[in-house]
Design an enzyme around this catalytic site. Structure first.
Site, PDB file in Angstrom:
ATOM      1  N   GLU A  89       8.205 -17.218 -14.661  1.00 20.06           N
ATOM      2  CA  GLU A  89       9.316 -16.368 -15.101  1.00 20.06           C
ATOM      3  C   GLU A  89      10.414 -17.225 -15.717  1.00 20.06           C
ATOM      4  O   GLU A  89      10.967 -16.903 -16.770  1.00 20.06           O
ATOM      5  CB  GLU A  89       9.863 -15.582 -13.909  1.00 20.06           C
ATOM      6  CG  GLU A  89      11.147 -14.830 -14.262  1.00 20.06           C
ATOM      7  CD  GLU A  89      11.704 -14.006 -13.096  1.00 20.06           C
ATOM      8  OE1 GLU A  89      10.978 -13.794 -12.105  1.00 20.06           O
ATOM      9  OE2 GLU A  89      12.861 -13.566 -13.191  1.00 20.06           O
ATOM     10  N   ARG A  90      10.720 -18.320 -15.045  1.00 18.06           N
ATOM     11  CA  ARG A  90      11.789 -19.214 -15.496  1.00 18.06           C
ATOM     12  C   ARG A  90      11.500 -19.753 -16.900  1.00 18.06           C
ATOM     13  O   ARG A  90      12.356 -19.774 -17.764  1.00 18.06           O
ATOM     14  CB  ARG A  90      11.875 -20.364 -14.492  1.00 18.06           C
ATOM     15  CG  ARG A  90      13.203 -20.996 -14.387  1.00 18.06           C
ATOM     16  CD  ARG A  90      13.292 -21.846 -13.120  1.00 18.06           C
ATOM     17  NE  ARG A  90      13.614 -21.062 -11.949  1.00 18.06           N
ATOM     18  CZ  ARG A  90      13.684 -21.549 -10.706  1.00 18.06           C
ATOM     19  NH1 ARG A  90      13.425 -22.822 -10.476  1.00 18.06           N
ATOM     20  NH2 ARG A  90      13.997 -20.774  -9.695  1.00 18.06           N
TER      21      ARG A  90
END
Lengths: 395, 391, 391, 395
Positions: D243-244
């Site tokens: 996600e990051r």
């Protein structure tokens, strides 16, 4: 840019040299404002480090550019930028054009002993009134029979006092415009008429012998010309490419050193009953700095990869230089802050780093010039009525 | 804050002295790494400038704080902070507590000759292990009959080599016996010729090179109890008061230094041609100079507002700390940004911008580091977590 | 600058009106994308606040500029800049030239009812192709007997939909006939009910959502020559004077908005727990809040200094522009930095920090963009290259 | 990270989809504060783009992570962050744990139709009082026979209104401490007891249907548990990694778009007789911004390479996220500046970008949390008495 076993070995060799042959005497050299250039060059030459990317036939190691970059980065470990700069001039600033365009005889006479650490070289481009704008230099070399007769002066010449020869940019003609009337000529510094007008007293690079040189009817044989007459500006612009990446690599490692040493000191220094490092505003700041270093490094490595793949890296290299230049105006100063009163004591390296690393934003292409170059690469530069070239930017 | 003709006259007098008697010699003093403190003090004293806010009874001019601030700002014209720092110690850092709380004999013996420029004073607070955290000092003054016997050491002492006396902060009780580390300290006047005082070393520094900053040692140094300033164990409180004016001095002096850096840069970049136009005609250059000047003026406006309220009797801890925080930030920013426009000339020691880059750096550290200022401001705003949490 | 009890009373009155009559309704007005300008003006008028610096003869209070500034700062308490901008146009942007240079009849017909809150005024300077560069406007007022016939359009006109009249800048000569583009313009009062005036559209904006900002068209609009303010072709000069106070208004109003953002953030972060401690107890949070507060106070100090000197009759172009530059920078910095500490709540429209982020953004653009301010400051410093070079 | 022909082809496909199926209706969706999620997902699924890194057996393309990164970057082209976020939830945030730990039946029921664009997924971690500190969530799932009975609420749920299922983090036990008492459970959103308490009115991502969801005695079969009970926190931390990087990639391209469009506008807008772009302070600023973008990109690519080589990229990915987060607070705002009054008009995308991109500094791990993570990686974090884990940082 992937680092192999060979890279790491070269790095270890360099670190060892620095620790054994530079750091023990460095404070003394800084105090005396000079370091023994020949002695240091010899040590690096013995380890093969003065000709990393140069052909074996001239005594080089014939390794690819990533090794030169890693070497430059490792020079950032030296606790004075003066020596790293002197080494960089020797390996990356005064020799590329000679290698690429010099005659075989000229290479034998100057390149081979320079790689062997027997001669110390200089690069003579900047003049007192022409730093960033190289096209404006005034030094001339007039043809006289089989010789050139050189007149003029050069400023901010690293290795200027101890150097044996200089790769000199001069005007060899009044025709053809400022980008086609220049030549690079190798001038031995013992030649009659060469004088050191003064050793410069500088904020930065104290142990480096930066000088202003005067040339008064200095006569050198025409065969000392590198390549073709009138091509000097072009050669020098090409030579600047690697210089830019060299300065970036060394600078970013030097700043990483600031961060590392500050972390160590701040973890020991106690204020208000806890270590300085355990203050959130301190460790956040240090983390953000390290992030900047990693980003600049990633950008430099990307430029290096592209350069090795034969791409034009003007944009990427200039971007990396700009980033490191900007950081050089903040990281050493912000690190020093966490040393408190100890930060301004000359006995602590961070104080020297605060002075030395500042140079990174100016030398090898100032930040503002880098932005001009990037703007051109992006196609957003409005153009400049008084300039004809695209690459006449520089320190 | 609007200034009167009298303010302007005092500023002009100071500027004239600086131009005639100081600036022509600073390069020499920097090279020698020392300046003749007694000679210089005497010159300022003769113009009455070492006792601007001090009582007339002891040789002062008895003027209000706004005049001291104007003086401090004018001192910024000295092109070597080593000198202006030394004078600031004399006028604003080692004498306020003495003037306010000292007994008459002590004032006659030390304050009057210091105002007269006969004696050079020092302020002895910082120790190697106690810079920002003053309460941590280790130097002790033990009572022995009518004397104190002093042991310990002090670090970063301006005027430490040439000074005649020091206003010394020392522990006169243990913290357990007296109610904590803010209530066990006293300020004591110690003559530096006293037996047992030694200069352990003259410090080798990044900046303020002509100032004789020293580390001092005190080994069973004996001084009469009458040398104590005010009450016993009130030293921490007195010193905190003394810090207020020190902070405003640092702001005022620094402002003028930064002005000079900008002015020098304006002049140089107006002359230096690159790519056929003066450097200054580049939009990024003149915009940056306008921005820097704006920030310096903002800091000045904060100082004037602080001074105005201080004169009106308000507590200006917050505003003075804000001013100190700002000058600290600008001390890091202005010289480095200006130097940029000098190209290779910026790193030549012959150009003042290079010295200012070194000299101003300590502004963000000494006299209350920027981070400490933020802590103080946060307390004034009521948002400091204090004991609630370590972080 | 020290404030009197009268200043404080005026501030309190304003704050009370804002708290009782404005803030309870702003969410509703923002949603409706319009606010009831006439109703709100009437409320302020009844308290005498629409004519603070205006002559008593036309219903004003005849107070000096420091009171207008205090009012502007207090208006910042309105939690929607659309409303405070609209009021600022009424008090400080469309009326100064009229009050100073208008003829008596014009003042009776427009100034007095505007101060009384019966009419709502607009200021008509910007055009689509002439924002920062006022001299470039294209709207014309051609003389026809005793009338002017006006053609053209104006952009970003606050109060443009609800307004009753506009103080319009128009070209009354060609630039060649009159000596340049700074000498061919006039300010003319145009009733917005006049035939030929149309609102071409209400603008859909990032911020100031409840303000009825419009684009206005003028198609052969006929007004009597007597509606001209002052002399013909002096409009550019009058308007430049009018900009001075507009700038100081923008600074003062913005300061208080930024205060509120910081205050809200202090409150919220004091409550919000993350990792078992209030967010505010994180050192990086309370240090940042202290830093932001310091910068806001510095901008305020600059404003107060500018106002003090303005009252003393000095030219404050430089200081006022510095203040405007600073508030523009802070308008970009403070809301975004504060929002950061709200986490996901910061981007929820129900929290004021989210609206302030949008509303304040235009501060760095309108009323003289930050870059233009740097150009003005550089001129004051004598370092603008001017005609010497394009760059 | 070297881009191949295949990468470029995928990029072109994505750009084409965006231009044809998203941009024509986007302004309307922004105004309505909702976009047709199923319709858009279907289009992306048809091009294979919802399962780039997923195994072919579930309908994915089985490509390496560099393709996912480039896809994420290309989503930055969408002129609203709302849709890019929704797509990112579908491809990168709600499915990795399901793929890695879910039972075959669960994958067939939820993963396959999600990759096919038939179902829209959500990820349910944050709660009103627990954004950054995930360990503090209060939603519970109590075992009752063959079912879990779920109670609680979730905040800031992207796709919350139109979504078909949610990957929900819940407390399944009171024992074992906050890092070992949680589980991930797939909850169909049509289940009885699930209600949307409100659609959130946001500064950012206007067309995204971000909602607050309530769970009142919601009953799902125990087989909806992903992997082992008590492992949810660990699974979710792993899921955060990608996600990051996704958020970083998309954000940096969005900022590059700001720069590109500003260059174009500024080259046309005339002020004082010249284009805005020809002001040195304008083109220098734009050049410096582009430099920052390239540096962040170089760092992200370095992280991607390391991730594909199986290294732990916590530090590099967090650094890249921090840099992009910082830039998101300056670049859109500084670009908007050069649009003058047009910059605050909603009809110009830069105005939306100023609102939308701001999210990058908060969502997917706020800047300050990233610095905490970096500090830990550097070994300079002082530790935190109240925290037991090393990775409980988040949004």
């Amino acid at each position: 840019m992937q680092l192999s076993h060979e890279h790491h070995e070269m790095q270890r060799t360099t670190v060892k040299l620095i620790e054994e042959h530079i750091h023990p005497d460095l404070d003394e050299w800084e105090r005396d404002q000079i370091f023994p250039a020949h002695q240091v060059m010899k040590k690096f030459a013995e380890a093969g480090l003065l000709g990393i990317g140069k052909p074996e036939q001239y005594g080089g190691l014939d390794l690819d550019f990533s090794f030169e970059m890693l070497f430059a980065e490792t020079l950032g470990n030296i606790r004075s930028s003066g020596i790293g700069t002197a080494l960089g001039v020797q390996t990356t600033m005064c020799t590329p054009a000679l290698l690429a365009h010099g005659s075989e005889a000229l290479k034998q006479e100057f390149l081979v002993p320079t790689i062997a650490g027997e001669l110390v070289g200089c690069i003579g481009v900047s003049e007192g009134h022409a730093g960033s704008d190289v096209s404006k230099i005034k030094t001339t070399a007039r043809r006289d029979g089989g010789d050139y007769v050189i007149n003029g002066s050069k400023m901010w010449i690293t290795n200027g006092i101890q150097g044996d020869w200089i790769c000199l940019l001069v005007n060899t003609s009044e025709q053809g415009g400022p980008h086609r009337n220049k030549s690079l000529i190798v001038v031995p510094l013992k030649t009659k008429g060469v004088s050191v007008s003064r050793k410069l007293d500088k904020l930065v690079l104290r142990c480096s012998d930066t000088a202003e040189l005067f040339f008064d009817d200095v006569r050198v044989p025409a065969r000392n010309l590198i390549g073709e007459e009138g091509q000097g500006f072009i050669y020098q612009m090409a030579q600047f490419q690697e210089e830019r990446m060299f300065v970036t690599a060394r600078g970013l490692r030097a700043m990483e050193m600031c961060i590392e040493e500050t972390i160590e000191y701040a973890s020991q220094r106690q204020v208000f009953g806890q270590s300085v490092l355990s203050n959130q505003s301190v460790y956040h700041k240090l983390s953000a700095m390290q992030t900047e270093v990693e980003a600049a490094r990633a950008l430099l490595y990307r430029a290096t990869d592209a350069y090795m793949a034969g791409e034009d890296v003007t944009k990427l290299a200039s971007m990396a230089k700009y980033m490191v230049g900007k950081m050089s105006m903040s990281i050493p100063s912000e690190c020093l802050q966490f040393w408190g009163g100890q930060g301004v004591m000359n006995e602590n390296w961070i104080s020297r780093a605060f002075r030395d690393i500042r140079q990174t934003a100016i030398g090898g292409g100032a930040n503002e010039i880098m932005l001009e170059v990037v703007a051109k690469s992006l196609g957003i530069h409005p153009g400049r009525k008084n300039s004809k070239g695209h690459a006449n930017e520089r320190n | 804050m609007l200034f009167t003709q009298q303010h302007q006259e005092l500023a002009r007098t100071t500027e004239r002295i600086v131009a005639e008697h100081i600036n022509p010699y600073v390069d020499e003093w920097e090279k020698a790494e020392i300046y003749p403190a007694h000679d210089v003090m005497k010159i300022f004293a003769e113009a009455g400038l070492l006792g601007i806010g001090k009582p007339a009874e002891f040789g002062g001019l008895d003027l209000d704080f706004s005049y001291e601030m104007v003086f401090a700002e004018a001192l910024g014209n000295i092109r070597a902070n080593g000198v202006s720092t030394s004078i600031g110690v004399q006028t604003t850092m080692c004498t306020p507590a003495l003037a306010q709380h000292g007994n008459d004999e002590l004032k006659r013996n030390y304050l009057a000759p210091t105002i007269a420029g006969e004696l050079v004073g020092c302020i002895g607070v910082s120790e190697l292990s106690a810079g920002s955290d003053v309460a941590q000092i280790k130097t002790t003054a033990r009572r022995d009959g009518d004397d104190y016997i002093i042991n310990g050491s002090k670090m970063w002492i301006t005027n430490g080599v040439q000074g005649d006396w020091i206003c010394l902060l020392a522990n006169t009780s243990t913290d357990s016996s007296s109610g904590g580390r803010h209530r066990n300290k006293s300020l004591i006047v110690v003559p530096l010729k006293a037996k047992g005082v030694s200069v352990s070393r003259k410090l080798d520094k990044l900046g303020l090179v002509c100032s004789d900053t020293a580390e001092l040692f005190f080994d069973d140094v004996r001084v009469p109890v009458g040398n104590r300033i005010g009450e016993e164990n009130m030293g921490f409180t007195y010193q905190m008061e003394q810090f207020q004016e020190e902070r405003m001095f640092a702001v005022a002096r620094g402002l003028r230094v930064l002005d000079m850096v900008i002015e020098d840069t304006i002049e140089y970049t107006g002359q230096r041609q690159v790519f056929d136009i003066p450097v200054r005609d580049n939009q990024v250059v003149y915009h940056k100079l306008a921005e820097l000047h704006t920030e310096v003026e903002a800091c000045r406006a904060v100082l004037y507002q602080a001074a105005e309220r201080y004169l009106a009797g308000e507590d200006v801890t917050k505003l003075a700390s804000m001013g100190k925080y700002m000058i600290g930030k600008l001390a890091l920013k202005v010289p480095t940004e200006c130097m940029q426009f000098w190209g290779g000339q910026g790193v030549m020691n012959e150009n003042y911008v290079s010295r200012a880059y070194r000299d101003m750096r300590v502004t963000a550290i000494g006299g209350g580091a920027s981070e400490i200022m933020l802590e103080v401001i946060a307390k004034s705003m009521g948002i400091h977590p204090g004991k609630r949490s370590k972080r």
